[in-house]
Design an enzyme around this catalytic site. Structure first.
Site, PDB file in Angstrom:
ATOM      1  N   PRO A  30      22.920  -2.160  35.234  1.00  0.00           N
ATOM      2  CG  PRO A  30      21.604  -4.455  34.035  1.00  0.00           C
ATOM      3  CD  PRO A  30      21.294  -3.426  35.158  1.00  0.00           C
ATOM      4  CG  ASP A  53      31.565   5.807  37.841  1.00  0.00           C
ATOM      5  OD1 ASP A  53      32.286   6.952  38.141  1.00  0.00           O
ATOM      6  OD2 ASP A  53      31.134   4.925  38.508  1.00  0.00           O
ATOM      7  CE  LYS A  75      36.731   5.687  40.353  1.00  0.00           C
ATOM      8  NZ  LYS A  75      37.609   6.155  41.416  1.00  0.00           N
ATOM      9  N   GLY A 106      27.420   2.929  37.437  1.00  0.00           N
ATOM     10  CA  GLY A 106      26.703   1.479  37.192  1.00  0.00           C
ATOM     11  C   GLY A 106      26.064   0.816  37.218  1.00  0.00           C
ATOM     12  CG  ASP A 108      23.213  -1.306  44.478  1.00  0.00           C
ATOM     13  OD1 ASP A 108      21.616  -0.600  44.437  1.00  0.00           O
ATOM     14  OD2 ASP A 108      23.977  -1.230  45.486  1.00  0.00           O
ATOM     15  CB  ILE A 111      27.235  -4.078  44.499  1.00  0.00           C
ATOM     16  CG1 ILE A 111      25.245  -4.026  45.882  1.00  0.00           C
ATOM     17  CG2 ILE A 111      27.526  -5.231  44.500  1.00  0.00           C
ATOM     18  CD1 ILE A 111      24.268  -5.488  44.850  1.00  0.00           C
ATOM     19  CB  THR A 136      23.922  -5.354  40.664  1.00  0.00           C
ATOM     20  OG1 THR A 136      25.221  -5.372  41.382  1.00  0.00           O
ATOM     21  CG2 THR A 136      23.902  -6.779  41.922  1.00  0.00           C
ATOM     22  CG  MET A 188      35.460  -4.156  37.951  1.00  0.00           C
ATOM     23  SD  MET A 188      35.114  -3.046  39.319  1.00  0.00           S
ATOM     24  CE  MET A 188      34.402  -4.102  40.925  1.00  0.00           C
TER      25      MET A 188
END
Length: 276
Positions: A30, A53, A75, A106, A108, A111, A136, A188
């Site tokens: 994370p 990313d 991304k 970033g 997992d 996920i 995650t 997100m």
């Protein structure tokens, strides 16, 4: 103790050893570099190429082997340096050049990391690959924010959802997400937070249920804003939070003030927490 799978090598007919291209879909965790797995760190130190990313935490790329090729894939929402199909083609091409490729993501890779899409492409193209899980955001960020995702007194289940679907819609299973006594974690979803709040309330979640938004979780820039499901969009707007953020909704958020332990100030930046 079992050993990690080795990087493959093959002998050609002449008996000379040559490297076989392979792709490692690696979770970078994370944000905090110390949350990287040992397997991930070792692969970064051995990689010929790393495709990464924007959510990869600061300091993690310092573990990459000197001389390795670095490719930034971007991304960010609406700011994709490379579209997904081009990323798929890139990692296939690098592997076919005989390179050991780390596709660094970033959190997992499986996920909300599009790792499944990339693994499908590699399988279809006959490229050897390995999945290296990472912590995650839901797990790492909630821990650093002092918010348990489950608790016998508050939540017996936890649901992960994304606030940014492939077609940019927000057509989620609101009835399921609005169920009582469960924690909802939304990735997100910062830009859609007002609509998320509105839909959950409309589908039966109480307006006064606690909610939190965590910005830059697990890093020295971490900020935690708490409130209620009804008030959290306004509070987040007042504090001008920016992505990446994680949204946590549920009674467990009420424990945040009591259980917060992470001192961002000890990480060379002022600790910033705002509560209702």
């Amino acid at each position: 103790m079992s050993k990690s799978p080795p990087i493959l090598q093959r002998f050609d007919p002449a008996g000379e050893r040559r490297r076989v291209g392979r792709v490692f879909l690696v979770g970078a965790g994370p944000g905090d570099p110390e949350l990287l797995t040992l397997r991930a760190a070792r692969l970064l130190a051995q990689a010929d190429a790393v495709v990464y990313d924007h959510l990869v935490g600061s300091g993690i790329l310092e573990l990459v082997r000197k001389g390795a090729e670095l490719v930034y894939a971007g991304k960010e929402k609406c700011r994709h340096t490379l579209p997904q199909d081009e990323i798929n083609a890139l990692i296939v091409r690098l592997a076919r050049q005989g390179k050991q490729v780390v596709r660094l993501k970033g959190g997992d890779p499986f996920i909300f990391g599009r790792g499944g899409e990339e693994a499908e492409t590699l399988a279809e193209e006959g490229i050897d690959f390995e999945i290296v899980p990472g912590i995650t955001a839901a797990s790492g960020v909630s821990c650093y924010a002092g918010i348990p995702l489950t608790h016998r007194d508050y939540a017996q289940s936890c649901v992960f959802a994304t606030g940014h679907l492939k077609d940019d819609s927000l057509n989620l299973d609101w009835d399921n997400l609005a169920r009582p006594r469960q924690t909802v974690v939304i990735y997100m979803g910062l830009g859609a937070l007002p609509e998320i709040s509105r839909q959950l309330i409309a589908h039966g979640r109480m307006p006064d249920v606690p909610a939190a938004v965590v910005e830059q979780g697990t890093t020295h820039s971490q900020r935690v804003v708490t409130g209620t499901l009804a008030s959290i969009p306004e509070r987040v707007a007042e504090q001008a939070l920016k992505s990446p953020c994680l949204i946590i909704i549920g009674e467990v958020v009420a424990l945040q003030q009591k259980l917060q332990w992470f001192d961002a100030g000890a990480q060379e930046a002022p600790k910033r927490a705002v509560s209702a």
